[in-house]
Scaffold this active site. Structure first.
Site, PDB file in Angstrom:
ATOM      1  N   SER A  16       7.436  37.139  67.914  1.00  0.00           N
ATOM      2  CA  SER A  16       8.563  37.640  68.706  1.00  0.00           C
ATOM      3  C   SER A  16       8.718  36.764  69.937  1.00  0.00           C
ATOM      4  O   SER A  16       7.774  36.599  70.717  1.00  0.00           O
ATOM      5  CB  SER A  16       8.312  39.085  69.142  1.00  0.00           C
ATOM      6  OG  SER A  16       9.172  39.396  70.223  1.00  0.00           O
ATOM      7  N   HIS A  41      11.208  36.709  65.133  1.00  0.00           N
ATOM      8  CA  HIS A  41      11.723  38.019  65.546  1.00  0.00           C
ATOM      9  C   HIS A  41      12.481  37.881  66.864  1.00  0.00           C
ATOM     10  O   HIS A  41      11.932  37.398  67.858  1.00  0.00           O
ATOM     11  CB  HIS A  41      10.527  38.965  65.699  1.00  0.00           C
ATOM     12  CG  HIS A  41      10.851  40.399  65.943  1.00  0.00           C
ATOM     13  ND1 HIS A  41      11.179  41.285  64.939  1.00  0.00           N
ATOM     14  CD2 HIS A  41      10.859  41.125  67.086  1.00  0.00           C
ATOM     15  CE1 HIS A  41      11.371  42.492  65.447  1.00  0.00           C
ATOM     16  NE2 HIS A  41      11.189  42.424  66.760  1.00  0.00           N
ATOM     17  N   ASP A  43      14.468  39.870  69.733  1.00  0.00           N
ATOM     18  CA  ASP A  43      14.625  41.210  70.307  1.00  0.00           C
ATOM     19  C   ASP A  43      15.877  41.270  71.167  1.00  0.00           C
ATOM     20  O   ASP A  43      15.975  40.585  72.185  1.00  0.00           O
ATOM     21  CB  ASP A  43      13.398  41.551  71.164  1.00  0.00           C
ATOM     22  CG  ASP A  43      12.203  41.907  70.314  1.00  0.00           C
ATOM     23  OD1 ASP A  43      12.333  42.806  69.460  1.00  0.00           O
ATOM     24  OD2 ASP A  43      11.143  41.290  70.502  1.00  0.00           O
ATOM     25  N   MET A  45      18.128  43.594  73.520  1.00  0.00           N
ATOM     26  CA  MET A  45      18.074  44.819  74.338  1.00  0.00           C
ATOM     27  C   MET A  45      19.301  44.874  75.234  1.00  0.00           C
ATOM     28  O   MET A  45      19.706  43.854  75.803  1.00  0.00           O
ATOM     29  CB  MET A  45      16.820  44.811  75.205  1.00  0.00           C
ATOM     30  CG  MET A  45      15.526  44.663  74.437  1.00  0.00           C
ATOM     31  SD  MET A  45      14.115  44.845  75.528  1.00  0.00           S
ATOM     32  CE  MET A  45      12.783  44.324  74.439  1.00  0.00           C
ATOM     33  N   HIS A  74      16.222  42.330  65.858  1.00  0.00           N
ATOM     34  CA  HIS A  74      15.877  43.721  66.153  1.00  0.00           C
ATOM     35  C   HIS A  74      16.811  44.225  67.245  1.00  0.00           C
ATOM     36  O   HIS A  74      16.656  43.882  68.414  1.00  0.00           O
ATOM     37  CB  HIS A  74      14.398  43.766  66.590  1.00  0.00           C
ATOM     38  CG  HIS A  74      13.914  45.119  66.991  1.00  0.00           C
ATOM     39  ND1 HIS A  74      12.701  45.306  67.623  1.00  0.00           N
ATOM     40  CD2 HIS A  74      14.453  46.349  66.851  1.00  0.00           C
ATOM     41  CE1 HIS A  74      12.524  46.593  67.858  1.00  0.00           C
ATOM     42  NE2 HIS A  74      13.573  47.250  67.409  1.00  0.00           N
ATOM     43  N   MET A  76      17.884  46.656  69.705  1.00  0.00           N
ATOM     44  CA  MET A  76      17.534  47.834  70.524  1.00  0.00           C
ATOM     45  C   MET A  76      18.747  48.123  71.397  1.00  0.00           C
ATOM     46  O   MET A  76      18.744  47.920  72.610  1.00  0.00           O
ATOM     47  CB  MET A  76      16.287  47.535  71.365  1.00  0.00           C
ATOM     48  CG  MET A  76      15.012  47.529  70.520  1.00  0.00           C
ATOM     49  SD  MET A  76      13.635  46.736  71.345  1.00  0.00           S
ATOM     50  CE  MET A  76      13.954  45.036  70.891  1.00  0.00           C
ATOM     51  N   MET A 145       8.006  51.179  64.900  1.00  0.00           N
ATOM     52  CA  MET A 145       7.661  50.766  66.267  1.00  0.00           C
ATOM     53  C   MET A 145       6.279  51.321  66.618  1.00  0.00           C
ATOM     54  O   MET A 145       6.048  52.533  66.533  1.00  0.00           O
ATOM     55  CB  MET A 145       8.689  51.296  67.273  1.00  0.00           C
ATOM     56  CG  MET A 145      10.055  50.624  67.213  1.00  0.00           C
ATOM     57  SD  MET A 145      10.033  48.825  67.347  1.00  0.00           S
ATOM     58  CE  MET A 145       9.267  48.578  68.955  1.00  0.00           C
ATOM     59  N   GLY A 153       3.937  43.151  75.430  1.00  0.00           N
ATOM     60  CA  GLY A 153       2.624  43.260  76.056  1.00  0.00           C
ATOM     61  C   GLY A 153       2.110  44.671  76.266  1.00  0.00           C
ATOM     62  O   GLY A 153       1.200  44.882  77.065  1.00  0.00           O
ATOM     63  N   ASP A 180       5.781  46.633  64.907  1.00  0.00           N
ATOM     64  CA  ASP A 180       6.216  45.881  66.091  1.00  0.00           C
ATOM     65  C   ASP A 180       5.672  46.559  67.344  1.00  0.00           C
ATOM     66  O   ASP A 180       6.056  47.686  67.649  1.00  0.00           O
ATOM     67  CB  ASP A 180       7.753  45.860  66.106  1.00  0.00           C
ATOM     68  CG  ASP A 180       8.338  45.021  67.223  1.00  0.00           C
ATOM     69  OD1 ASP A 180       7.585  44.333  67.927  1.00  0.00           O
ATOM     70  OD2 ASP A 180       9.578  45.071  67.380  1.00  0.00           O
ATOM     71  N   GLY A 182       2.160  45.610  70.186  1.00  0.00           N
ATOM     72  CA  GLY A 182       0.710  45.673  70.341  1.00  0.00           C
ATOM     73  C   GLY A 182      -0.073  45.108  69.173  1.00  0.00           C
ATOM     74  O   GLY A 182      -1.249  45.437  68.990  1.00  0.00           O
ATOM     75  N   GLY A 202       4.265  39.410  69.678  1.00  0.00           N
ATOM     76  CA  GLY A 202       4.863  38.690  70.797  1.00  0.00           C
ATOM     77  C   GLY A 202       3.802  38.150  71.732  1.00  0.00           C
ATOM     78  O   GLY A 202       3.446  36.961  71.702  1.00  0.00           O
TER      79      GLY A 202
END
Ligand code: DX5
Ligand code: ZN
Length: 227
Positions: A16, A41, A43, A45, A74, A76, A145, A153, A180, A182, A202
């Site tokens: 990511s 990936h 992201d 947002m 992805h 969001m 998720m 992080g 996705d 951790g 990520g």
């Protein structure tokens, strides 16, 4: 140009870019590409569905000129139906949207397919598996998720990851189940044991100075299968 998700049966590590250097995105993607990945990936947002803002179609369109990887996008964002066409035109290959943000999820999946992309449905850690029961079989991928979306992080939430077990039973072996949040060399074998085959990472990759070594460590941990 049509890119399909890799056929089920392989474990795919999907970096990511959220933790990458956004001023050097094409270079960052080239580095992980040279470590032998098939998907990247992205992201997206919107500052509304999640409390953070990242990138949109213009950045994806520019990256498309620099990479042949499968763009795993992805969303969001609120109102995903309004934007799927823009992301497809920008060069997204797989488009995943949140069940919490969709009134008519099956229609959005149809639209994504009509646009020539594969479709994913995703659910937040607190959202029950049953919420995707109708739409999941129509999708090419389900994304579980394993953190609250919005930031890289964060710590892996095992209770959320365990939903992979029920979702794998629900969709069978023919649909990819992605996780996705951790994911690192400690948590990767755990989610594989639950039935995930597509692992987004990520911070565990772009948070390390040697991105290729970090990717290799996650891959090796999956192969060794230690939980
Ligand atoms: C979180 C994003 C993730 C994020 C994962 O909202 O959807 O894709 O990049 O980051 P790590 O692997 O650092 O938890
Ligand atoms: Zn993501």
């Amino acid at each position: 140009m049509m890119r399909r998700l890799p056929s089920p049966g392989t474990i795919e590590i999907v970096p990511s870019i959220l933790s990458a250097d956004f001023a050097r995105l094409a270079d960052e993607i080239a580095i992980v590409t040279s470590a032998g990945i098939r998907m990247i990936h992205l992201d997206v947002m919107d500052g509304h569905f999640v409390p953070n803002i990242t990138i949109g179609p213009p950045v994806i369109a520019k990256l498309r000129k620099h990479s042949d990887l499968l763009f795993d996008t992805h969303l969001m964002i609120s109102e995903p139906a309004r934007y799927v066409e823009s992301f497809a035109q920008a060069g997204a290959n797989n488009i995943t949207f949140h069940i919490e943000a969709a009134d008519e999820p099956s229609q959005i999946v149809d639209r994504i397919h009509d646009l020539g992309c594969t479709a994913g449905i995703t659910l937040n850690p607190e959202t029950p598996v049953e919420s995707i029961a109708k739409v999941a079989p129509l999708c090419d991928m389900v994304l579980v998720m394993t953190v609250h979306p919005g930031f890289g992080g964060q710590s892996f939430i095992d209770e959320a990851a365990r939903k992979v077990i029920a979702i794998r039973k629900m969709v069978g072996p023919g649909i990819r189940v992605e996780v996705d949040g951790g994911i690192d060399d400690k948590t990767a074998p755990i989610v594989v044991s639950y039935g995930a085959d597509t692992l987004v990472a990520g911070n565990a990759i772009f948070g390390k100075s040697d991105r290729r070594a970090a990717l290799g460590a996650i891959r090796a941990a999956c192969e060794q299968g230690h939980v």
